[in-house]
Design a protein around this motif. Structure first.
Motif, PDB file in Angstrom:
ATOM      1  N   PRO A  24      42.555  45.177  49.547  1.00 26.79           N
ATOM      2  CA  PRO A  24      42.884  45.608  48.193  1.00 26.79           C
ATOM      3  C   PRO A  24      43.812  44.614  47.523  1.00 26.79           C
ATOM      4  O   PRO A  24      44.580  43.923  48.195  1.00 26.79           O
ATOM      5  CB  PRO A  24      43.574  46.960  48.406  1.00 26.79           C
ATOM      6  CG  PRO A  24      44.065  46.934  49.806  1.00 26.79           C
ATOM      7  CD  PRO A  24      43.075  46.094  50.562  1.00 26.79           C
TER       8      PRO A  24
ATOM      9  N   ARG B  28      47.724  46.570  43.740  1.00 27.57           N
ATOM     10  CA  ARG B  28      47.405  47.936  44.158  1.00 27.57           C
ATOM     11  C   ARG B  28      48.188  48.326  45.403  1.00 27.57           C
ATOM     12  O   ARG B  28      48.645  49.460  45.537  1.00 27.57           O
ATOM     13  CB  ARG B  28      45.905  48.085  44.418  1.00 27.57           C
ATOM     14  CG  ARG B  28      45.484  49.539  44.603  1.00 27.57           C
ATOM     15  CD  ARG B  28      44.107  49.673  45.235  1.00 27.57           C
ATOM     16  NE  ARG B  28      43.086  48.942  44.502  1.00 27.57           N
ATOM     17  CZ  ARG B  28      41.847  48.767  44.968  1.00 27.57           C
ATOM     18  NH1 ARG B  28      41.507  49.235  46.173  1.00 27.57           N
ATOM     19  NH2 ARG B  28      40.960  48.095  44.253  1.00 27.57           N
TER      20      ARG B  28
ATOM     21  N   ALA C 157      46.105  52.586  49.197  1.00 22.30           N
ATOM     22  CA  ALA C 157      45.520  51.492  48.406  1.00 22.30           C
ATOM     23  C   ALA C 157      44.024  51.348  48.629  1.00 22.30           C
ATOM     24  O   ALA C 157      43.466  50.266  48.446  1.00 22.30           O
ATOM     25  CB  ALA C 157      46.231  50.174  48.710  1.00 22.30           C
TER      26      ALA C 157
ATOM     27  N   SER D  82      41.625  52.278  43.375  1.00 29.00           N
ATOM     28  CA  SER D  82      42.507  51.975  42.252  1.00 29.00           C
ATOM     29  C   SER D  82      42.886  53.285  41.580  1.00 29.00           C
ATOM     30  O   SER D  82      42.213  54.311  41.753  1.00 29.00           O
ATOM     31  CB  SER D  82      41.820  51.034  41.263  1.00 29.00           C
ATOM     32  OG  SER D  82      40.639  51.631  40.752  1.00 29.00           O
TER      33      SER D  82
ATOM     34  N   ALA E  18      50.062  49.240  37.183  1.00 24.84           N
ATOM     35  CA  ALA E  18      48.771  49.932  37.221  1.00 24.84           C
ATOM     36  C   ALA E  18      47.808  49.348  36.200  1.00 24.84           C
ATOM     37  O   ALA E  18      46.617  49.162  36.465  1.00 24.84           O
ATOM     38  CB  ALA E  18      48.977  51.422  36.961  1.00 24.84           C
TER      39      ALA E  18
ATOM     40  N   SER F 130      45.712  46.012  37.049  1.00 27.75           N
ATOM     41  CA  SER F 130      44.515  46.039  37.894  1.00 27.75           C
ATOM     42  C   SER F 130      43.273  46.438  37.102  1.00 27.75           C
ATOM     43  O   SER F 130      42.151  46.285  37.584  1.00 27.75           O
ATOM     44  CB  SER F 130      44.706  47.007  39.064  1.00 27.75           C
ATOM     45  OG  SER F 130      44.906  48.325  38.576  1.00 27.75           O
ATOM     46  N   HIS F 131      43.476  46.939  35.880  1.00 27.01           N
ATOM     47  CA  HIS F 131      42.341  47.367  35.060  1.00 27.01           C
ATOM     48  C   HIS F 131      42.122  46.467  33.851  1.00 27.01           C
ATOM     49  O   HIS F 131      41.000  46.321  33.389  1.00 27.01           O
ATOM     50  CB  HIS F 131      42.564  48.801  34.569  1.00 27.01           C
ATOM     51  CG  HIS F 131      42.696  49.787  35.686  1.00 27.01           C
ATOM     52  ND1 HIS F 131      41.628  50.202  36.438  1.00 27.01           N
ATOM     53  CD2 HIS F 131      43.785  50.425  36.196  1.00 27.01           C
ATOM     54  CE1 HIS F 131      42.032  51.068  37.362  1.00 27.01           C
ATOM     55  NE2 HIS F 131      43.329  51.212  37.233  1.00 27.01           N
TER      56      HIS F 131
END
Length: 291
Positions: free
Chosen positions: A8, A12, A50, A53, A80, A83-84
């Motif tokens: 990961p 994360r 982890a 997500s 957070a 990661s997106h």
């Protein structure tokens, strides 16, 4: 490729560890979280390990339960989000590696940044001219590096320096080997400008700058490293150790290695001159560059 074989992302893993720590600090069990949020037990377990997500919305719900301080909430939500919604610098091709991109993601939200450097002035305090000369030197090993890519990489280093000043300032502690000051990058003009910048940065209230003199042995370590902490008041809670080998990079998140590098940093600080004496030494090198 089997997705389960891919570790990961660092972001994360840090977020998962911190969410677990905050839940335990709040005295809540996974079953209690399940009841309050209507989630499955497996979802909570996968988040904290982890394995999946987690959205900003779900992180926000968890932080509401854990009663975190506003600055902690801001940083964890930012972690957070990374990661997106990857930052714009992720569009840059090699030699900007994925590991270094992850390092910059965490550096951008860390409350505390501590670095030991034996090679060059840390990127977070480099001048444009110093950074440009270093990046251009990559052409010796990558003939395809274009002038545009050079400027993009210089811009990345300059953007990272937003951590020096409000509203995004972090607590920064730099310990440099004296050889960093002695090693000429570019020419004397570039070096003098860089020494002056180090002196200017050292005057900032959130920055500590020290130098380990050559007269003092530093056998404890022969590699540079950076310690990043999301919460400066709980340094061992979420310490990320980053080692940049120039070609390859390593992240360490486990507590045993964190303790090891924390001890090494403390030893190096013990070897270093005081902040005042360090600035006096840097000023001498600045005068040498001007002569």
């Amino acid at each position: 490729m089997n997705r389960t074989s891919t570790p990961p992302p660092v972001q994360r893993r840090i977020l998962a560890r911190e969410l677990r720590r905050l839940r335990e600090r709040a005295g809540l069990t996974g079953d209690e979280i399940k009841t309050r949020l209507g989630w499955s037990s497996s979802k909570i377990s996968r988040i904290e390990n982890a394995r999946i997500s987690v959205t900003e919305g779900d992180v926000g719900l968890l932080l509401d339960l854990y009663d975190v301080l506003p600055h902690q909430r801001e940083r964890l939500l930012a972690l957070a989000a990374q990661s997106h919604t990857p930052p714009s610098w992720r569009s840059y091709p090699p030699p900007v590696s994925e590991d270094f991109l992850s390092f910059m993601d965490v550096e951008a939200v860390a409350e505390s940044i501590r670095q030991w450097e034996i090679g060059v002035v840390p990127g977070i305090v480099q001048t444009e001219s110093y950074a440009r000369h270093l990046v251009q030197s990559w052409r010796w090993v990558d003939a395809n590096l274009t002038p545009r890519e050079v400027e993009e990489r210089v811009a990345i280093r300059m953007n990272r320096q937003s951590r020096l000043l409000p509203p995004r300032s972090a607590q920064i502690w730099l310990v440099l080997d004296e050889s960093v000051l002695m090693r000429t990058v570019g020419n004397e003009v570039i070096m003098r400008e860089q020494m002056v910048k180090l002196l200017d940065v050292s005057a900032l209230p959130n920055v500590r700058l020290q130098v380990v003199p050559l007269a003092h042995g530093r056998g404890v370590t022969e590699e540079s490293f950076t310690l990043l902490n999301l919460d400066k008041d709980n340094p061992m809670g979420q310490c990320l150790v980053y080692i940049d080998h120039n070609i390859t990079n390593q992240f360490f998140l486990d507590e045993q290695r964190s303790i090891f590098f924390e001890k090494m940093f403390a030893i190096l600080v013990g070897y270093a001159l005081s902040e005042k004496a360090s600035c006096e030494l840097i000023a001498r090198y600045a005068r040498l560059g001007a002569s």
